[in-house]
Design a protein around this motif. Structure first.
Motif, short mmCIF file in Angstrom:
data_model
loop_
_atom_site.label_atom_id
_atom_site.label_comp_id
_atom_site.label_asym_id
_atom_site.label_seq_id
_atom_site.Cartn_x
_atom_site.Cartn_y
_atom_site.Cartn_z
N TRP A 82 0.83 -1.20 0.00
CA TRP A 82 0.00 0.00 0.00
C TRP A 82 0.87 1.25 0.00
O TRP A 82 1.95 1.27 0.61
N ASP A 83 0.38 2.29 -0.62
CA ASP A 83 1.01 3.60 -0.55
C ASP A 83 0.40 4.34 0.64
O ASP A 83 -0.67 4.95 0.54
N LEU A 84 1.06 4.28 1.79
CA LEU A 84 0.51 4.89 3.00
C LEU A 84 0.56 6.41 2.97
O LEU A 84 -0.09 7.06 3.78
N SER A 85 1.30 6.97 2.01
CA SER A 85 1.40 8.43 1.94
C SER A 85 0.08 9.08 1.57
O SER A 85 -0.10 10.29 1.80
N VAL A 86 -0.85 8.31 1.01
CA VAL A 86 -2.15 8.88 0.63
C VAL A 86 -3.22 8.57 1.69
O VAL A 86 -4.39 8.89 1.49
N LEU A 87 -2.81 7.95 2.79
CA LEU A 87 -3.75 7.57 3.83
C LEU A 87 -3.60 8.47 5.05
O LEU A 87 -2.56 9.08 5.27
N THR A 88 -4.66 8.51 5.85
CA THR A 88 -4.66 9.25 7.11
C THR A 88 -4.83 8.27 8.25
O THR A 88 -5.74 7.42 8.22
N LEU A 89 -3.96 8.36 9.24
CA LEU A 89 -4.08 7.56 10.45
C LEU A 89 -4.89 8.37 11.46
O LEU A 89 -4.46 9.43 11.91
N VAL A 108 3.07 7.23 6.57
CA VAL A 108 1.68 7.66 6.59
C VAL A 108 1.61 9.15 6.25
O VAL A 108 2.39 9.96 6.77
N GLY A 109 0.66 9.51 5.39
CA GLY A 109 0.60 10.88 4.91
C GLY A 109 0.16 11.89 5.95
O GLY A 109 0.74 12.97 6.07
N THR A 110 -0.89 11.55 6.72
CA THR A 110 -1.46 12.48 7.68
C THR A 110 -1.85 11.72 8.94
O THR A 110 -2.25 10.55 8.87
N VAL A 111 -1.74 12.38 10.09
CA VAL A 111 -2.19 11.81 11.36
C VAL A 111 -3.20 12.77 11.97
O VAL A 111 -2.95 13.97 12.03
N ARG A 112 -4.33 12.24 12.40
CA ARG A 112 -5.37 13.04 13.04
C ARG A 112 -5.82 12.33 14.32
O ARG A 112 -5.80 11.09 14.39
N ALA A 132 -1.65 18.01 15.05
CA ALA A 132 -2.81 18.83 15.41
C ALA A 132 -4.03 17.95 15.60
O ALA A 132 -4.30 17.05 14.81
N GLY A 133 -4.78 18.21 16.66
CA GLY A 133 -6.00 17.45 16.92
C GLY A 133 -7.17 17.97 16.11
O GLY A 133 -7.12 19.03 15.49
N MET A 134 -8.25 17.21 16.11
CA MET A 134 -9.44 17.56 15.36
C MET A 134 -10.18 18.73 16.01
O MET A 134 -10.80 19.56 15.34
#
Length: 215
Positions: A82-89, A108-112, A132-134
């Motif tokens: 998988w290309d994790l750079s396009v996914l958000t954790l 991983v591309g983004t973490v939220r 940064a949090g939601m």
């Protein structure tokens, strides 16, 4: 704050699934944290819940180990190709340094996350992930009520757990909702049903928390 059904339906699938996984961890007697990997259109591609402290059947290879954080289990469910750079954790709580490092190492591309980690708040380590949090107050309160209940339910003896005691000072609104709960683990059939029953209290706590932080 709106009607629960409206708010729940409007929340991203990743948010709803993270909360559902945290609730599964809670009723299993573990630490209530849930995490998912979602793609650019919001579809959940992999998921995990904290399994470091529970022995429920069907867990993954990390179950019962110090590595079995929700985020680590979600990442362990991803495939190498998988290309994790396009996914958000996504996670219900701010990832710890181990999980933050794992997300960075795997690309991983983004973490939220939905809420600050109550343990980190209690120990002065909040914000250490640099993520940064939601900052959606109702879901923040909901996630941390689950977390605090799981800590209280697992405690031995009559003394209040240090995390809960410290959060009385730093997150009093969330602890006030926690204090409304009956002892032990919840019996509701799902996170959705449990949160709906608490929604008025969660709404009041979210409004009070926002007012305190903005004041």
């Amino acid at each position: 704050m709106g009607n629960f059904d409206v708010e729940w339906a409007a929340a991203p699938d990743a948010v709803r699934r993270c909360l559902a996984l945290a609730y599964e961890a809670l009723v299993a007697g573990g630490l209530a944290v849930g995490s998912v990997l979602a793609d650019s259109v919001g579809m959940v591609r992999a998921e995990g819940r904290n399994q470091a402290y529970d022995d429920a059947p069907g867990g993954g290879p990390l179950r019962g180990t110090p590595l079995a954080h929700a985020e680590m289990n979600a990442l362990a469910a991803a495939r190498t190709e998988w290309d994790l750079s396009v996914l958000t954790l996504w996670s219900t709580q701010e990832p710890c340094s181990m999980c933050t490092a794992a997300a960075a190492f795997t690309g991983v591309g983004t973490v939220r996350y939905l809420a600050p980690d109550p343990w980190a708040l209690a120990s002065g380590n909040d914000g250490s992930s640099g993520v940064a949090g939601m900052e959606r107050q109702p879901w923040l309160v909901a996630a941390n009520v689950m977390f605090l209940r799981s800590v209280s339910a697992a405690a031995r003896g009559s003394e209040e757990p240090a995390t809960v005691a410290r959060c009385r000072d730093v997150e009093p609104e969330t602890v006030a909702v926690h204090d409304l709960l009956p002892p032990g683990l919840p019996a509701a059939r799902s996170a959705e049903a449990w949160l709906e029953s608490l929604w008025p209290a969660i709404g009041d706590a979210a409004a009070a928390r926002r007012s305190r932080r903005e004041g």
